[in-house]
Design a protein around this motif. Structure first.
Motif, PDB file in Angstrom:
ATOM      1  N   TYR A   1       7.544  15.798  11.190  1.00  0.00           N
ATOM      2  CA  TYR A   1       8.061  16.899  10.375  1.00  0.00           C
ATOM      3  C   TYR A   1       9.572  16.783  10.237  1.00  0.00           C
ATOM      4  O   TYR A   1      10.311  16.864  11.221  1.00  0.00           O
ATOM      5  CB  TYR A   1       7.689  18.250  10.986  1.00  0.00           C
ATOM      6  CG  TYR A   1       6.355  18.766  10.481  1.00  0.00           C
ATOM      7  CD1 TYR A   1       6.305  19.587   9.356  1.00  0.00           C
ATOM      8  CD2 TYR A   1       5.169  18.398  11.102  1.00  0.00           C
ATOM      9  CE1 TYR A   1       5.087  20.060   8.881  1.00  0.00           C
ATOM     10  CE2 TYR A   1       3.954  18.861  10.623  1.00  0.00           C
ATOM     11  CZ  TYR A   1       3.917  19.690   9.509  1.00  0.00           C
ATOM     12  OH  TYR A   1       2.709  20.155   9.024  1.00  0.00           O
TER      13      TYR A   1
ATOM     14  N   TYR B   1       8.293  19.903   5.210  1.00  0.00           N
ATOM     15  CA  TYR B   1       7.956  18.570   4.695  1.00  0.00           C
ATOM     16  C   TYR B   1       7.732  17.637   5.904  1.00  0.00           C
ATOM     17  O   TYR B   1       8.421  17.778   6.921  1.00  0.00           O
ATOM     18  CB  TYR B   1       9.080  18.011   3.835  1.00  0.00           C
ATOM     19  CG  TYR B   1       9.379  18.826   2.599  1.00  0.00           C
ATOM     20  CD1 TYR B   1       8.705  18.582   1.412  1.00  0.00           C
ATOM     21  CD2 TYR B   1      10.353  19.840   2.628  1.00  0.00           C
ATOM     22  CE1 TYR B   1       8.986  19.328   0.270  1.00  0.00           C
ATOM     23  CE2 TYR B   1      10.633  20.576   1.501  1.00  0.00           C
ATOM     24  CZ  TYR B   1       9.931  20.333   0.316  1.00  0.00           C
ATOM     25  OH  TYR B   1      10.209  21.070  -0.805  1.00  0.00           O
TER      26      TYR B   1
ATOM     27  N   TYR C   1       4.720  14.379   2.489  1.00  0.00           N
ATOM     28  CA  TYR C   1       3.923  15.547   2.148  1.00  0.00           C
ATOM     29  C   TYR C   1       4.790  16.820   2.183  1.00  0.00           C
ATOM     30  O   TYR C   1       5.783  16.898   2.915  1.00  0.00           O
ATOM     31  CB  TYR C   1       2.774  15.732   3.152  1.00  0.00           C
ATOM     32  CG  TYR C   1       1.637  14.745   3.013  1.00  0.00           C
ATOM     33  CD1 TYR C   1       0.438  15.136   2.424  1.00  0.00           C
ATOM     34  CD2 TYR C   1       1.769  13.428   3.487  1.00  0.00           C
ATOM     35  CE1 TYR C   1      -0.614  14.237   2.327  1.00  0.00           C
ATOM     36  CE2 TYR C   1       0.730  12.535   3.386  1.00  0.00           C
ATOM     37  CZ  TYR C   1      -0.474  12.943   2.802  1.00  0.00           C
ATOM     38  OH  TYR C   1      -1.528  12.070   2.696  1.00  0.00           O
ATOM     39  N   ARG C   2       4.311  17.816   1.450  1.00  0.00           N
ATOM     40  CA  ARG C   2       4.879  19.175   1.537  1.00  0.00           C
ATOM     41  C   ARG C   2       3.819  20.097   2.109  1.00  0.00           C
ATOM     42  O   ARG C   2       2.657  20.050   1.711  1.00  0.00           O
ATOM     43  CB  ARG C   2       5.295  19.699   0.156  1.00  0.00           C
ATOM     44  CG  ARG C   2       5.998  21.067   0.232  1.00  0.00           C
ATOM     45  CD  ARG C   2       6.260  21.665  -1.136  1.00  0.00           C
ATOM     46  NE  ARG C   2       5.039  22.210  -1.736  1.00  0.00           N
ATOM     47  CZ  ARG C   2       4.571  21.850  -2.914  1.00  0.00           C
ATOM     48  NH1 ARG C   2       5.188  20.900  -3.628  1.00  0.00           N
ATOM     49  NH2 ARG C   2       3.456  22.379  -3.390  1.00  0.00           N
TER      50      ARG C   2
ATOM     51  N   ARG D   1      17.060  13.120   0.981  1.00  0.00           N
ATOM     52  CA  ARG D   1      16.912  14.248   0.023  1.00  0.00           C
ATOM     53  C   ARG D   1      18.303  14.593  -0.495  1.00  0.00           C
ATOM     54  O   ARG D   1      19.204  14.937   0.270  1.00  0.00           O
ATOM     55  CB  ARG D   1      16.309  15.473   0.705  1.00  0.00           C
ATOM     56  CG  ARG D   1      16.013  16.632  -0.261  1.00  0.00           C
ATOM     57  CD  ARG D   1      15.557  17.868   0.507  1.00  0.00           C
ATOM     58  NE  ARG D   1      14.978  18.868  -0.366  1.00  0.00           N
ATOM     59  CZ  ARG D   1      14.575  20.066   0.038  1.00  0.00           C
ATOM     60  NH1 ARG D   1      14.679  20.398   1.338  1.00  0.00           N
ATOM     61  NH2 ARG D   1      14.066  20.918  -0.801  1.00  0.00           N
TER      62      ARG D   1
ATOM     63  N   TRP E   1      13.888  13.322  -3.656  1.00  0.00           N
ATOM     64  CA  TRP E   1      13.423  12.678  -2.408  1.00  0.00           C
ATOM     65  C   TRP E   1      13.188  11.186  -2.642  1.00  0.00           C
ATOM     66  O   TRP E   1      12.761  10.783  -3.730  1.00  0.00           O
ATOM     67  CB  TRP E   1      12.096  13.295  -1.945  1.00  0.00           C
ATOM     68  CG  TRP E   1      12.163  14.751  -1.556  1.00  0.00           C
ATOM     69  CD1 TRP E   1      12.080  15.837  -2.364  1.00  0.00           C
ATOM     70  CD2 TRP E   1      12.288  15.242  -0.217  1.00  0.00           C
ATOM     71  NE1 TRP E   1      12.162  16.984  -1.647  1.00  0.00           N
ATOM     72  CE2 TRP E   1      12.286  16.659  -0.306  1.00  0.00           C
ATOM     73  CE3 TRP E   1      12.407  14.638   1.030  1.00  0.00           C
ATOM     74  CZ2 TRP E   1      12.381  17.471   0.812  1.00  0.00           C
ATOM     75  CZ3 TRP E   1      12.505  15.453   2.145  1.00  0.00           C
ATOM     76  CH2 TRP E   1      12.504  16.854   2.038  1.00  0.00           C
TER      77      TRP E   1
ATOM     78  N   ASP F   1      11.426  17.780  -5.459  1.00  0.00           N
ATOM     79  CA  ASP F   1      10.718  18.968  -4.991  1.00  0.00           C
ATOM     80  C   ASP F   1      11.725  19.872  -4.289  1.00  0.00           C
ATOM     81  O   ASP F   1      12.402  19.447  -3.354  1.00  0.00           O
ATOM     82  CB  ASP F   1       9.591  18.591  -4.035  1.00  0.00           C
ATOM     83  CG  ASP F   1       8.680  19.779  -3.751  1.00  0.00           C
ATOM     84  OD1 ASP F   1       9.173  20.761  -3.142  1.00  0.00           O
ATOM     85  OD2 ASP F   1       7.503  19.727  -4.135  1.00  0.00           O
TER      86      ASP F   1
END
Length: 861
Positions: free
Chosen positions: A95, A111, A125-126, A157, A163, A184
């Motif tokens: 994470y 994320y 991933y989110r 980011r 990203w 994102d």
């Protein structure tokens, strides 16, 4: 707010350590930084690597997390070694950001990078709270498809939430390969970084991690600026801020010079600014300097951000929406379209006023405004819908249906909220033009000083714009015209035994005017309640706790009552009043009349209260006669107007004209009437009626009542001689030529009553008929023992020659008088000298008496 700041300060040690560099070289993960979670299921091995060491049970999920608020403009990097064949039950999630410390929770927002899963890949991933994770960068399949999978992972980011995921399967950091990019910005805050491992029983010790690095080299960026109130801003940055700089008010500037009075960090990346003054309507500018994020990245240059501020529209309060111009008489046209209009003005400095539903009314009709708004300081002209196009060239136009017709001479205009609450009231009059020619039409009335809305005639004038008005624009007569004068009591009237009406000279602060403590009455009468009369707030009714007594003079004291502008008298206000009594015939009589004014002059009628009562002239009438019928009835006044004993009142349609012709006239006695009945120069009758149409007094005059030797009768009034006498020709005489008329004060020919101790008495015994106002005539006063006598009076000179038959067969009352003005029978003036009055008195039963009285006619030599 204090609690929020305390929480932030308590977290400060965590923020200072939030830029993570962890290679476990100290041999533990309990400090520098501190990791929490399933601590007993992880170890630092002999190679100084973090290694899983959980129970050998299939389906086990372990996690460790450490505080980290890095979230944007950040690079995350770590090394991982999964000594297993990844599958749907054997993988790890690292994470990068999380809002929860427990990374196994389903309610995480954040994320993560997943290494493994069925596709043997590294992907980004989110995670949204309560939902299944969403892949935003799908890494290349099969990159970790062995039983000993090494990968160094780097994720960046940008400040624009772009990203990129890169991996180096050699683990050296020299051969990174991009797995893709994505944009994102769903989650913009973080509290924790950490790892989650999921495994089957054989792989409980096969997860290895090292070289965790979180780097933020970018200064904070302002993501969002939001106005909360008219003086409050919220600044949201893309990352957490150092509290010391974020709460320093000197680091923020509004519109070039204004510093906030409060700079508060409400959460890690959000600053609340409060200013001591309102934002400007329209464009504002805020400058932000010297801020830094938690990792010491300082703004290289101040952030400059413009924002537009328009407060939410509100209904106008009292005097916040003004009527500042009135076109009541549009013809003859001067330059504007031939249309009545009113002009509105938003008198506030910082409010957008909502007009929808506001009720606009005149004396007879009401309409409502449409859904429009006025900015602070904005003007708008209000016209019928059909006239909008004709006025659009002048500025903001509001069209309405059922436009109330405006009276040329004046009326009361009001604006009220939909619930009926008063916004503004204007009781205009054509006297407000202060220009005789302009009030004939084509010119508007304009307010002089829009900051002084409570003033009446003193703050209005006729437009001086060549078009005749300034609709939807600043007024042509605009000037500073402040109200610096405190209110005074104009009059006090007892309108009932338990009610007193006070009329003030200007509008009051209605709240202070409604306080019982501000009034007292002497002799002591208790006051039980107060009613301030809207919409003009110039009148106050006192409801008394005990009744007033007739013919008693009272004194009212009023204190601490400011006007609408806040002006307050330094001394208590005082006025006397009395309870009016019911009048009877002869209480109020005609005292003087001007029926033959000078060229361009006007008539007047003077009344006097000769009783010992206080008499209210409200709804009294003035009339003349047509044949034997009373006609042309005119209202004297519809307002309360109390005559005290001995008080005069002058009735006229033009007080200014009377004052200019008779400078000694007492203006305070004038009572303007819209018009007087016609009183012809040759002859006429003045009739005064009480409210119940009962006769109060009547006087029939002719021009022959004037002193015959006057060179010019024009402009000379007929004056009552004796107050207690009858209203007949014998009791009136031409005013002295030294004054010509005495409107509002004692008559020049006034004479105190003379009571004869004998049957006849002459007063004065020497007189000079020269119209100078001093003993211009003599009176023959009589006092008989009974009524019914008839008299003859003949005047002889010293040689016994008959000069004038003064009285013939005159029926006498018990007492009275006759008047000789010094004229002979032929109308010529008698010579200076001594004269004999030969008086014959006859009774009903044959009685006869003879009397001789001496009188001297004097004069100048």
């Amino acid at each position: 707010m204090k609690q929020t700041l305390l929480t932030i300060l308590l977290l400060l040690p965590l923020w200072v350590n939030a830029q993570l560099q962890e290679n476990f070289s100290d041999g533990n993960f309990t400090q520098n930084p501190t990791w929490a979670g399933d601590e007993s299921s992880f170890i630092v091995n002999s190679q100084n690597q973090l290694q899983s060491n959980g129970p050998a049970v299939t389906g086990t999920i372990l996690h460790l997390s450490t505080p980290s608020q890095a979230v944007v403009g950040t690079t995350w990097e770590f090394w991982a070694n999964l000594k297993l064949a990844t599958s749907s039950t054997n993988y790890t999630d690292v994470y990068l950001t999380s809002d929860k410390e427990d990374l196994k929770s389903a309610d995480i927002n954040g994320y993560f990078v997943r290494i493994g899963n069925t596709a043997d890949e590294v992907s980004l991933y989110r995670k949204d709270a309560g939902k299944t994770a969403v892949m935003i960068i799908n890494g290349q399949d099969g990159t970790i498809g062995t039983s000993n999978n090494i990968a160094r992972v780097r994720v960046t980011r940008s400040i624009n939430h772009e990203w990129e995921l890169r991996i180096d399967v050699s683990g050296t950091g020299q051969n990174f390969v991009s797995q893709g990019t994505a944009t994102d910005a769903t989650h913009k805050r973080s509290a924790y970084f950490g790892v989650v491992v999921r495994y089957t029983s054989a792989n409980s010790k096969n997860f290895y991690f090292d070289d965790f690095s979180i780097t933020d080299a970018q200064p904070p960026v302002l993501d969002e600026l939001q106005t909360i109130t008219t003086q409050e801003l919220i600044l949201r940055f893309n990352e957490p801020l150092q509290p010391a700089q974020a709460t320093t008010t000197a680091n923020y500037t509004l519109n070039g010079s204004i510093k906030p009075i409060i700079a508060e960090l409400t959460e890690a990346g959000t600053v609340r600014l409060v200013f001591s003054q309102n934002f400007s309507i329209g464009t504002n500018a805020v400058s932000i300097a010297n801020l830094q994020d938690l990792y010491g990245n300082v703004l290289a240059n101040p952030i400059e951000r413009n924002f537009n501020f328009v407060p939410p529209p509100v209904l106008p309060g009292y005097n916040e929406l003004l009527i500042t111009e009135i076109m009541a008489d549009e013809n003859p046209v001067v330059g504007l379209p031939a249309q009545e209009y009113i002009e509105l003005y938003n008198a506030t400095a910082d409010k957008v006023l909502m007009l929808q539903g506001i009720r606009y009314s005149d004396a007879t009709s009401t309409t409502t405004f449409p859904n429009v708004q006025l900015l602070p300081g904005e003007y708008a002209v209000v016209v019928p819908n059909t006239q909008v196009a004709n006025f659009s060239q002048y500025g903001r136009v509001i069209g309405i249906s059922n436009f109330p017709s405006l009276n040329n001479t004046g009326e009361l205009l009001q604006l009220r909220q939909p619930n009926g609450r008063l916004i503004v009231a204007v009781n205009y009059s054509d006297t407000w033009y202060k220009n005789t020619s302009k009030r004939d039409g084509g010119w508007s009335l304009e307010m002089i000083d829009v900051t002084n809305p409570c003033a009446g005639i003193a703050n209005w004038a006729a437009s001086v714009n060549p078009r005749g008005g300034t609709p939807a624009q600043a007024n042509s007569v605009a000037a500073s015209n402040p109200d610096n004068t405190p209110p005074a009591i104009a009059d006090a009237t007892a309108i009932a035994p338990d009610r007193v009406l006070l009329r003030f000279t200007e509008r009051l602060d209605s709240t202070q005017a409604a306080s019982i403590a501000n009034y007292s009455i002497n002799p002591g009468i208790p006051i039980s309640s107060i009613q301030v009369q809207g919409p003009l707030f110039t009148e106050v009714i006192l409801i008394l706790g005990a009744p007033l007594h007739e013919r008693q003079l009272y004194t009212l004291i009023a204190k601490s009552i400011p006007d609408c502008s806040g002006n307050l008298s330094s001394q208590p206000l005082s006025i006397t009043f009395a309870l009016p009594s019911a009048p009877v015939f002869g209480d109020v009589v005609i005292n003087e009349i001007l029926f033959n004014p000078r060229p361009n002059g006007v008539d007047f009628v003077e009344l006097v209260n000769r009783s010992n009562k206080y008499i209210n002239l409200k709804d009294w009438k003035l009339a003349n006669t047509s044949g034997d019928t009373i006609s042309n009835i005119r209202s004297i006044t519809a307002a309360n107007y109390v005559l005290a004993p001995g008080q005069y009142v002058v009735l006229t349609s033009n007080p200014d004209n009377i004052k200019s012709n008779y400078p000694a006239a007492r203006e305070q006695t004038f009572l303007r009437m819209a018009s007087l009945p016609s009183y012809p120069d040759a002859a006429g009758t003045v009739v005064v009626l009480q409210p119940n149409t009962q006769l109060a007094d009547r006087f029939s005059y002719t021009d022959k009542m004037h002193f015959a030797l006057l060179d010019d009768k024009n402009g000379v009034s007929l004056e009552r001689i004796r107050l207690e006498g009858t209203t007949t020709a014998d009791n009136f005489h031409s005013a002295a030529t030294t004054v010509f008329a005495t409107p509002g004060y004692r008559n020049s020919q006034s004479q105190e009553g003379v009571r004869a101790q004998q049957v006849f008495k002459i007063e004065p015994k020497v007189f000079s008929p020269d119209a100078d106002g001093f003993d211009d005539f003599t009176t023959i006063n009589y006092n008989t023992d009974k009524t019914g006598y008839v008299a003859n009076i003949t005047i002889f000179d010293a040689q016994g020659r008959e000069v004038r038959k003064l009285v013939r067969n005159e029926l006498l009352s018990a007492e009275g008088f006759f008047r000789w003005d010094g004229l002979r029978q032929d109308g010529t003036k008698a010579n200076i000298g001594t004269y004999i009055l030969y008086i014959e008195l006859f009774g009903l039963n044959g009685e006869k008496g003879e009397f001789k009285e001496r009188v001297v006619v004097g004069g100048r030599f």
